[in-house]
Design a protein around this motif. Structure first.
Motif, short mmCIF file in Angstrom:
data_model
loop_
_atom_site.label_atom_id
_atom_site.label_comp_id
_atom_site.label_asym_id
_atom_site.label_seq_id
_atom_site.Cartn_x
_atom_site.Cartn_y
_atom_site.Cartn_z
N LYS A 39 53.34 16.12 10.27
CA LYS A 39 53.96 14.91 9.72
C LYS A 39 53.25 13.67 10.27
O LYS A 39 52.88 12.76 9.53
CB LYS A 39 55.44 14.88 10.09
CG LYS A 39 56.13 13.61 9.66
CD LYS A 39 57.59 13.63 10.10
CE LYS A 39 58.15 12.23 10.16
NZ LYS A 39 59.50 12.21 10.70
N ALA A 40 53.04 13.65 11.58
CA ALA A 40 52.42 12.48 12.21
C ALA A 40 50.99 12.30 11.74
O ALA A 40 50.52 11.18 11.55
CB ALA A 40 52.48 12.60 13.71
N GLN A 41 50.29 13.41 11.52
CA GLN A 41 48.87 13.32 11.18
C GLN A 41 48.64 13.31 9.68
O GLN A 41 47.74 12.64 9.19
CB GLN A 41 48.08 14.49 11.78
CG GLN A 41 48.36 14.77 13.23
CD GLN A 41 47.84 13.69 14.15
OE1 GLN A 41 46.80 13.11 13.89
NE2 GLN A 41 48.55 13.42 15.23
N ALA A 42 49.44 14.12 8.98
CA ALA A 42 49.14 14.32 7.56
C ALA A 42 49.73 13.24 6.67
O ALA A 42 49.08 12.82 5.71
CB ALA A 42 49.64 15.69 7.11
N LEU A 43 50.96 12.76 6.98
CA LEU A 43 51.59 11.80 6.08
C LEU A 43 50.75 10.52 5.93
O LEU A 43 50.53 10.07 4.81
CB LEU A 43 53.02 11.48 6.52
CG LEU A 43 53.79 10.58 5.55
CD1 LEU A 43 53.95 11.23 4.17
CD2 LEU A 43 55.13 10.18 6.11
#
Ligand code: PD2
Ligand code: ZN
Length: 278
Positions: A50-54
Motif C-alpha cells: 500500500k505504501a509503495q504501490a498506491l
C-alpha cells in the motif's frame, strides 16, 4: 524463528521480491516458510504494498485535478475565480471556496425543488450507495447541460478539474432535513458487487467526486472523512473535491455527511468517470 516485527529491512525485502516479479502469494509463502505467522506476514505485505504501490498507481493514472500556479491561492475556472482553501495529498482532498455564487446556489435549489417533491415516494437508489435517512432526505438528477445554469456550472467544473464535461455524470441534488445524514461510504462502484460490470459499461469507474454546498446549514452537515479524521464544513458556494485512483479502501476516501442538527442542507454532487458517460 524471526522476531515478528515489520522492520524497514523486511519492507525492503518485500519490495525487492515483488519488483523481481514474484507474486504476493509466493512472497507470503516464503515468509511463512521462514517462520512468520500468516496474519503478521499478510499485514506486512499489505502495508508495504500500500505504501509503495498506491503512490505509483496514483502517479501513473490521469485523474481529475486542479492545476495551480506555484504559490497561487486561487485558480481561474472557465468564468470564475475559485479559492483553494485546503489541499491534502493522501487522500487527495481539496476544499474550494466560491465555486458557485450565492445566486447560482439559490437558482440550483429552486430548479431542483419541484422535482424533489415529485420523487418523494420513490425509493432512493443511487446505485453506489444510499442516503441513509429517515424520510428527511430527497434527491434528484439533472441531465448534463439540461438548462443554462447546469451547462455553465458543468463547464466551470470541467475547467477547474481538467476533466471533460463528457466524463461527468449529471449533477445530483440532495436535500437533507433536520436529523438527516449520509452514512460513510465510498463513491466508486464496488468491484465485488454483481451489478458493477453493467454500471461500468456506461463510462467506466468513478474516479473523483465534487460535492458543492448550496446553502449553509444552521448547524451540522459537515462532510466527514473518518479514515483520516478530517471534516469539511458545509458553507454555501464552497465545495469539497476528492479523487481515488483505484476502487479500493486503501484510497482512504471513505466519507459521509454528518447529521444536520438544525435547518436543512443542500448539495450538488458531480461524479467524474474514467470515460465518456452517456
Ligand atoms: O452531502 C455530503 O456531505 C455528502 C457526503 C457524502 C455527499 C456525498 N457523500 C455524495 O453525494 O456522494
Ligand atoms: Zn459520497
Amino acid at each position: 524463528m524471526p522476531e515478528q516485527v515489520i522492520t524497514p529491512e523486511l519492507r525492503q525485502w518485500i519490495i525487492e521480491q515483488v519488483s523481481a516479479g514474484h507474486s504476493s502469494a509466493s512472497v507470503l509463502g516464503a515468509m511463512k516458510a521462514s517462520g512468520w505467522t500468516e496474519s503478521i506476514a499478510l499485514a506486512a505485505l499489505e502495508n508495504t504494498l500500500k505504501a509503495q504501490a498506491l503512490p505509483l498507481i496514483e502517479a501513473s493514472r490521469l485523474l481529475p485535478e486542479v492545476v495551480m500556479n506555484e504559490g497561487a491561492t486561487t485558480v481561474w475556472a472557465h468564468d470564475r475565480e475559485v479559492m483553494v482553501l485546503v489541499s491534502m495529498a493522501h487522500p487527495r482532498v481539496l476544499v474550494l471556496g466560491g465555486l458557485l455564487s450565492p445566486q447560482e446556489c439559490q437558482e440550483m435549489i429552486e430548479l431542483a425543488q419541484p422535482r424533489l417533491a415529485r420523487s418523494e415516494t420513490v425509493v432512493n437508489a443511487t446505485g453506489a450507495s444510499e442516503v441513509n435517512v429517515a424520510r428527511t432526505s430527497q434527491g434528484m438528477f439533472f441531465a448534463r447541460a439540461e438548462n443554462e445554469l447546469c451547462a455553465r456550472v458543468e463547464a466551470r467544473m470541467a475547467a477547474l478539474l481538467n476533466w471533460p464535461v463528457e466524463r461527468g455524470e449529471g449533477l445530483q441534488i440532495l436535500r437533507y432535513g433536520p436529523g438527516a445524514e449520509y452514512k460513510p461510504h465510498y463513491d466508486y462502484f464496488d468491484p465485488m458487487q454483481s451489478g458493477t460490470p453493467a454500471v461500468l459499461r456506461r463510462g467506466g469507474q468513478r474516479v473523483a467526486t465534487l460535492v458543492t454546498y448550496l446553502n449553509t446549514p444552521a448547524a451540522g452537515g459537515a462532510t466527514i472523512f473518518p479514515d483520516v479524521g478530517f471534516q469539511v464544513s458545509a458553507v454555501a458556494g464552497n465545495a469539497v473535491f476528492f479523487s481515488y485512483a483505484l476502487p479500493h479502501p486503501m484510497t482512504q476516501t471513505l466519507h459521509g455527511g454528518a447529521p444536520v442538527l438544525a435547518g436543512e442542507k443542500w448539495v450538488a454532487t458531480k461524479w467524474l468517470r474514467e470515460q465518456r458517460f452517456e
